[in-house]
Design a protein around this motif. Structure first.
Motif, short mmCIF file in Angstrom:
data_model
loop_
_atom_site.label_atom_id
_atom_site.label_comp_id
_atom_site.label_asym_id
_atom_site.label_seq_id
_atom_site.Cartn_x
_atom_site.Cartn_y
_atom_site.Cartn_z
N LYS A 1 0.84 -1.20 0.00
CA LYS A 1 0.00 0.00 0.00
C LYS A 1 0.88 1.25 0.00
O LYS A 1 1.73 1.42 0.88
CB LYS A 1 -0.89 0.01 1.25
CG LYS A 1 -1.69 1.29 1.47
CD LYS A 1 -2.80 1.45 0.43
CE LYS A 1 -3.59 2.75 0.61
NZ LYS A 1 -4.60 2.68 1.65
N HIS B 1 -10.48 3.47 -3.35
CA HIS B 1 -11.58 4.43 -3.15
C HIS B 1 -11.66 5.59 -4.14
O HIS B 1 -11.49 6.74 -3.79
CB HIS B 1 -11.57 4.97 -1.72
CG HIS B 1 -10.23 5.40 -1.19
ND1 HIS B 1 -9.35 6.18 -1.90
CD2 HIS B 1 -9.63 5.17 0.00
CE1 HIS B 1 -8.28 6.40 -1.18
NE2 HIS B 1 -8.41 5.79 -0.02
N ASP C 1 -13.41 0.49 2.97
CA ASP C 1 -12.48 1.44 3.61
C ASP C 1 -12.94 1.69 5.07
O ASP C 1 -12.96 2.82 5.55
CB ASP C 1 -12.37 2.77 2.85
CG ASP C 1 -11.15 3.58 3.31
OD1 ASP C 1 -10.37 3.09 4.15
OD2 ASP C 1 -11.00 4.72 2.83
#
Ligand code: DOR
Ligand code: ZN
Ligand code: ZN
Length: 352
Positions: free
Chosen positions: A96, A154, A226
């Motif tokens: 990430k 997202h 999320d």
């Protein structure tokens, strides 16, 4: 009663280690089961952040003792850990990269460190990023230059989903996810919440942004919550942190959209089971399913949630569809509001 496969939420924050007062592996994974999710991929913006073998294994040890559902854990990209992170790639859900400032200790300021991660990280797992606006365009450029698959977290804006559509049509190995809050809430809805509670990163979009996400559902590979729990006290403070809890409401919100004819049940299975499995090489869970009563009407209520965040931006929203029972590997793990296995039942997807 309908049956769905055990769903996969590829984007949750379980706050362990370091911020267990917001969430921990037990509360976060029990909330997941209540939402029909049998595998979660946990983000690395913890305290300390997960940047190397030692910190990743320490988090995995905690999860092994406490998780009720299956899980994977991401490594985080730091300014100086590209080689070390790549060394332990096989044990991680993925890498990430925080390319914009948001909550937590991770932010990659220098493009030189983005380049180092693209050079080192193996091509069999996507590099996932929080990348908005111009940063998104730059992230896609790196995917093109290094021929590495990337996944955009997202997506929340019209021009961003159109940019991803363009990149896909040119053959770039790019995938993306959207959250339920960016699909079901506009900034106008946010303004109706008590001040501070509407804060989320990326922020809620305009009605036009939301419509663009729905119009481009075919470009959206995954739906992910999320899930970003913060306490009500923090959200109502002078410096509210960004984030909404979401893991237990995602499926009911999507089922409601199915009832309204905006989505099909097949879309849910594709975006919360098939595509997550493919993208992250998640092994099949044998004899695993979710039983849902599609006709049951109720209101979403923060105080009923299993997450430690006893609030929700969807407070009072009427939905149809409730998870009655969840079975993992032939064992009932959740039934009618109760977890029926011990902590530690969940397995690490990378140990399978
Ligand atoms: O709203 C958010 N909350 N966005 C992020 O990128 C981080 C997350 C969190 O960890 O709270
Ligand atoms: Zn993010
Ligand atoms: Zn996040």
């Amino acid at each position: 009663m309908i049956r769905l496969p055990g769903l996969i939420d590829i984007h949750v924050h379980l706050r362990e280690p370091g911020e267990e007062y917001k969430e921990d592996f037990s509360t976060g994974t029990s909330a997941a089961l209540k939402g029909g999710i049998t595998t979660v991929l946990a983000m690395p913006n913890t305290h300390p952040p997960l940047l190397d073998r030692e910190s990743l294994r320490a988090a995995a040890e905690l999860a092994k003792k406490k998780a009720y559902c299956d899980y994977g854990i991401y490594l985080g990209g730091g300014e100086h850990n590209a080689a070390k992170a790549a060394d332990v790639a096989e044990e991680a859900a993925g890498l990430k990269l925080y390319l914009n400032a948001t909550y937590g200790p991770l932010l990659l300021e220098h493009v030189s460190s983005w380049m180092a991660h693209f050079e080192h990280w193996p091509a069999n797992r996507p590099i996932v990023a929080h990348a908005e606006d111009k940063t998104l365009a730059a992230f896609l450029m790196l995917s093109y230059l290094y021929h590495k698959p990337v996944h955009v977290c997202h997506v929340a804006r019209k021009h961003e989903i159109l940019l991803i559509r363009e990149a896909k049509s040119k053959g770039l190995p790019v995938t993306c996810e959207v959250t339920p809050h960016h699909l079901f809430l506009t900034e106008a809805d946010g303004k109706r919440l008590p001040p501070g509670r509407e804060r989320v990163s990326p922020s809620l979009g305009t009605a036009e942004d939301v419509e663009a996400l729905w119009d481009n559902l075919d470009v959206i590979d995954c739906i992910a919550s999320d899930h970003a729990p913060h306490t009500l006290e923090e959200k109502d403070s002078r410096q509210p942190p960004p984030g909404f809890p979401g893991v237990e409401n995602t499926l009911p919100l999507l089922l409601e959209a199915v009832q309204e004819g905006r989505l099909t049940r097949e879309d849910i299975v594709e975006k919360m089971y098939e595509n997550p499995r493919k993208l992250f090489s998640i092994p099949a869970q044998d004899e695993t399913w979710v039983e849902v009563d599609e006709t049951h009407n109720y209101e979403i209520t923060g105080s009923d949630q299993f997450t430690k965040a006893k609030w929700t931006p969807f407070e009072g929203k009427k939905v149809r569809g409730i998870v009655r029972r969840v079975v993992i590997r032939s064992q009932t793990v959740y039934q009618d509001g109760k977890i029926t296995v011990q902590p530690g039942f969940g397995k690490n997807i990378r140990e399978a």
